[in-house]
Design a protein around this motif. Sequence first.
Motif: not given
Length: 87
Positions: A20, A24-27, A83
Amino acid sequence: DTVREAFDATDTRLADGRQFLYGDRLTIADLAFAASAAPMVLANGYGGHLPALEATPPEMQTVFQELRARPSGAFIQRMYDSYRRAG
């Protein structure tokens, strides 16, 4: 040139293998970049009115293919593949 400069910056950010753009995550940063740059690579799953690659002029096909081959282009398509819900 502006699109290539933006892809340069994103390619640099992705060069360390991160999944990303930030953290460490989708934003929202991932979503905003993928959504705004999707027409530059004719991303599958975009959902808007984009031509098929084959329907574009040969000189544009070259540009689309170049951008798709870059880390940023792969990132954009991965965001759509991972996504975006088929709707």
